[in-house]
Design an enzyme around this catalytic site. Sequence first.
Site, PDB file in Angstrom:
ATOM      1  N   GLY A  15       0.775  -1.243   0.000  1.00 42.99           N
ATOM      2  CA  GLY A  15       0.000   0.000   0.000  1.00 42.99           C
ATOM      3  C   GLY A  15       0.804   1.290   0.000  1.00 42.99           C
ATOM      4  N   ASN A  89       4.001   4.850   9.042  1.00 46.97           N
ATOM      5  CA  ASN A  89       2.886   4.457   8.176  1.00 46.97           C
ATOM      6  C   ASN A  89       2.264   3.119   8.597  1.00 46.97           C
ATOM      7  OD1 ASN A  89       1.464   4.153   5.387  1.00 46.97           O
ATOM      8  ND2 ASN A  89       2.826   2.373   5.514  1.00 46.97           N
ATOM      9  N   TYR A 155     -10.703   2.206  15.906  1.00 46.52           N
ATOM     10  CA  TYR A 155      -9.793   2.641  14.826  1.00 46.52           C
ATOM     11  C   TYR A 155      -9.736   4.169  14.802  1.00 46.52           C
ATOM     12  CZ  TYR A 155      -7.681   3.556  10.308  1.00 46.52           C
ATOM     13  OH  TYR A 155      -6.847   4.033   9.322  1.00 46.52           O
ATOM     14  N   LEU A 187     -10.520   7.551   1.652  1.00 50.44           N
ATOM     15  CA  LEU A 187     -10.507   6.162   1.165  1.00 50.44           C
ATOM     16  C   LEU A 187      -9.416   5.907   0.122  1.00 50.44           C
ATOM     17  CD1 LEU A 187     -14.354   6.030   1.047  1.00 50.44           C
ATOM     18  CD2 LEU A 187     -13.016   4.302   2.265  1.00 50.44           C
ATOM     19  N   VAL A 188      -8.479   5.048   0.465  1.00 53.86           N
ATOM     20  CA  VAL A 188      -7.378   4.672  -0.428  1.00 53.86           C
ATOM     21  C   VAL A 188      -7.485   3.168  -0.681  1.00 53.86           C
ATOM     22  CG1 VAL A 188      -4.878   4.815  -0.794  1.00 53.86           C
ATOM     23  CG2 VAL A 188      -5.956   6.252   0.975  1.00 53.86           C
TER      24      VAL A 188
HETATM   25  P1  NDP Z   1      -1.934  -1.823   3.856  1.00 51.44           P
HETATM   26  O1  NDP Z   1      -2.649  -2.886   4.610  1.00 51.44           O
HETATM   27  O2  NDP Z   1      -1.863  -1.924   2.383  1.00 51.44           O
HETATM   28  O3  NDP Z   1      -0.454  -1.674   4.436  1.00 51.44           O
HETATM   29  C1  NDP Z   1      -0.226  -1.649   5.819  1.00 51.44           C
HETATM   30  C2  NDP Z   1       1.258  -1.783   6.104  1.00 51.44           C
HETATM   31  O4  NDP Z   1       1.449  -1.729   7.524  1.00 51.44           O
HETATM   32  C3  NDP Z   1       1.824  -3.096   5.605  1.00 51.44           C
HETATM   33  O5  NDP Z   1       3.073  -2.855   4.994  1.00 51.44           O
HETATM   34  C4  NDP Z   1       2.025  -3.901   6.875  1.00 51.44           C
HETATM   35  O6  NDP Z   1       3.183  -4.710   6.760  1.00 51.44           O
HETATM   36  C5  NDP Z   1       2.306  -2.792   7.898  1.00 51.44           C
HETATM   37  N1  NDP Z   1       2.040  -3.225   9.263  1.00 51.44           N
HETATM   38  C6  NDP Z   1       0.847  -3.532   9.824  1.00 51.44           C
HETATM   39  N2  NDP Z   1       1.016  -3.964  11.089  1.00 51.44           N
HETATM   40  C7  NDP Z   1       2.359  -3.916  11.328  1.00 51.44           C
HETATM   41  C8  NDP Z   1       3.165  -4.252  12.436  1.00 51.44           C
HETATM   42  N3  NDP Z   1       2.643  -4.701  13.580  1.00 51.44           N
HETATM   43  N4  NDP Z   1       4.516  -4.079  12.348  1.00 51.44           N
HETATM   44  C9  NDP Z   1       5.072  -3.619  11.203  1.00 51.44           C
HETATM   45  N5  NDP Z   1       4.357  -3.276  10.107  1.00 51.44           N
HETATM   46  C10 NDP Z   1       3.014  -3.451  10.173  1.00 51.44           C
HETATM   47  O7  NDP Z   1      -2.640  -0.446   4.303  1.00 51.44           O
HETATM   48  P2  NDP Z   1      -2.416   1.082   3.853  1.00 51.44           P
HETATM   49  O8  NDP Z   1      -1.217   1.224   3.022  1.00 51.44           O
HETATM   50  O9  NDP Z   1      -3.696   1.577   3.350  1.00 51.44           O
HETATM   51  O10 NDP Z   1      -2.202   1.751   5.283  1.00 51.44           O
HETATM   52  C11 NDP Z   1      -1.044   2.457   5.661  1.00 51.44           C
HETATM   53  C12 NDP Z   1      -1.413   3.480   6.723  1.00 51.44           C
HETATM   54  O11 NDP Z   1      -2.327   4.417   6.167  1.00 51.44           O
HETATM   55  C13 NDP Z   1      -2.097   2.904   7.962  1.00 51.44           C
HETATM   56  O12 NDP Z   1      -1.593   3.569   9.094  1.00 51.44           O
HETATM   57  C14 NDP Z   1      -3.568   3.239   7.740  1.00 51.44           C
HETATM   58  O13 NDP Z   1      -4.259   3.355   8.950  1.00 51.44           O
HETATM   59  C15 NDP Z   1      -3.435   4.572   7.027  1.00 51.44           C
HETATM   60  N6  NDP Z   1      -4.596   4.972   6.234  1.00 51.44           N
HETATM   61  C16 NDP Z   1      -5.103   4.156   5.253  1.00 51.44           C
HETATM   62  C17 NDP Z   1      -6.201   4.558   4.526  1.00 51.44           C
HETATM   63  C18 NDP Z   1      -6.875   3.695   3.501  1.00 51.44           C
HETATM   64  O14 NDP Z   1      -8.032   3.974   3.146  1.00 51.44           O
HETATM   65  N7  NDP Z   1      -6.224   2.680   2.979  1.00 51.44           N
HETATM   66  C19 NDP Z   1      -6.803   5.885   4.742  1.00 51.44           C
HETATM   67  C20 NDP Z   1      -6.191   6.642   5.802  1.00 51.44           C
HETATM   68  C21 NDP Z   1      -5.123   6.200   6.485  1.00 51.44           C
HETATM   69  P3  NDP Z   1       3.344  -6.202   7.297  1.00 51.44           P
HETATM   70  O15 NDP Z   1       1.966  -6.818   7.336  1.00 51.44           O
HETATM   71  O16 NDP Z   1       4.260  -6.848   6.322  1.00 51.44           O
HETATM   72  O17 NDP Z   1       3.962  -6.036   8.645  1.00 51.44           O
HETATM   73  C1  8X3 Z   2      -8.838   4.633   6.559  1.00 55.40           C
HETATM   74  C2  8X3 Z   2      -9.933   5.369   5.888  1.00 55.40           C
HETATM   75  O1  8X3 Z   2     -12.440   5.821   5.937  1.00 55.40           O
HETATM   76  O2  8X3 Z   2     -11.722   3.528   6.157  1.00 55.40           O
HETATM   77  O3  8X3 Z   2      -8.269   5.366   7.579  1.00 55.40           O
HETATM   78  O4  8X3 Z   2     -11.424   5.055   7.977  1.00 55.40           O
HETATM   79  S1  8X3 Z   2     -11.445   4.918   6.530  1.00 55.40           S
END
Ligand code: NDP
Ligand code: 8X3
Length: 253
Positions: A15, A89, A155, A187-188
Site C-alpha cells: 500500500g 505508516n 480505529y 478512502l485509499v
Molecule cells: P496496507 O494494509 O496496504 O499496508 C499496511 C502496512 O502496515 C503493511 O506494509 C504492513 O506490513 C504494515 N504493518 C501492519 N502492522 C504492522 C506491524 N505490527 N509491524 C510492522 N508493520 C506493520 O494499508 P495502507 O497502506 O492503506 O495503510 C497504511 C497506513 O495508512 C495505515 O496507518 C492506515 O491506517 C493509514 N490509512 C489508510 C487509509 C486507507 O483507506 N487505505 C486511509 C487513511 C489512512 P506487514 O503486514 O508486512 O507487517
Molecule cells: C482509513 C480510511 O475511511 O476507512 O483510515 O477510515 S477509513
Amino acid sequence: MQNQPIILISGATAGIGKATAELFAKNGWQVIALGRRHERLLQLQVHLEMEYGTKVLPVTVDVRNKEAITEQINQLPDAWKPVRVLVNNAGLAAGRDYFAEADIEDWETMISTNINGLLYLTRAVLPFMPQNGTGHIVNLGSIAGKEVYAQGSVYCATKFAVDALSRGMRIDLLKQRIKVTAINPGLVETEFSVVRFKGDEQKAKAVYEGFEPLTASDVADTIYYAVTRPLHVNINEITLTPLAQAGAHYLYK
Ligand code: NDP
Ligand code: 8X3
C-alpha cells in the site's frame, strides 16, 4: 551513498508505504524499508535497487515489539543511522463492528500497532535524526482521526491519537528543529480493507465500488510534497480525499 538522504518507512511491504518507498527511491533517496513480511521486503529491495540504482535496507520487525524496535534501530549500520525522514505508516483497522460486539483483541491490535508502534519507532529513531532543520517525521493519520464513524470507534480513536501526537511532537521537537507532518487520507484502495475484513476480498472490494478511490501513489505524492518544501517551511497537516468523498460521512456514488 553518503550524500543521498535516508528515509525510513514503516509498513513498506504494501500500500501507501510501498508506494512511498518507490517514489523516494526514484528520486535518489536511500530507503530503510520496515515491515513484518520479510519476503516482500527482499522483493522490494531487489526491485528498487535494480530499477533506480539506490540502496535499500530491509528491516523485518513488528512495530508492536518495543525491545525489537529499539534493538534493530540501535543496530543499524552507522551509515544508515542518520535518518532524515521517518514515515510512521505501519497501521491497520481490524474489524468493522458495533462497540458492544467488537472483538477486544482487535481493539488491542489497533491500539498497539497504530499508537504504541508509532511511539516506539519514533523514540528509537529520534536520537539519530539530524537537528539542522532537515529532520522530518511524517505520521499517517486519517480522515478517521478527524471524524468518528459508526462501527469504527477504536480505529478512529487510534487515528485521533495520531493527530494529537503529531501536534504534540511538533511542539516538543521545535528546539531540535525537526518537522512534523500529519497526512490524513480518506478512502485509499490498498490491502487496508482486506486486512480490516480479515481476508474477505469481496467485502473489501465493495468498499471501493461505485467511485474512484485514492491510490497509494496519490498519498505517496502528498508525502513527497510535504517532505520537499524549503527548509523554513513545515506542512503541519494535509487531508486528502477522493473527489467523490467529502469527509467521513459523505461519499457520492
Ligand atoms: P496496507 O494494509 O496496504 O499496508 C499496511 C502496512 O502496515 C503493511 O506494509 C504492513 O506490513 C504494515 N504493518 C501492519 N502492522 C504492522 C506491524 N505490527 N509491524 C510492522 N508493520 C506493520 O494499508 P495502507 O497502506 O492503506 O495503510 C497504511 C497506513 O495508512 C495505515 O496507518 C492506515 O491506517 C493509514 N490509512 C489508510 C487509509 C486507507 O483507506 N487505505 C486511509 C487513511 C489512512 P506487514 O503486514 O508486512 O507487517
Ligand atoms: C482509513 C480510511 O475511511 O476507512 O483510515 O477510515 S477509513
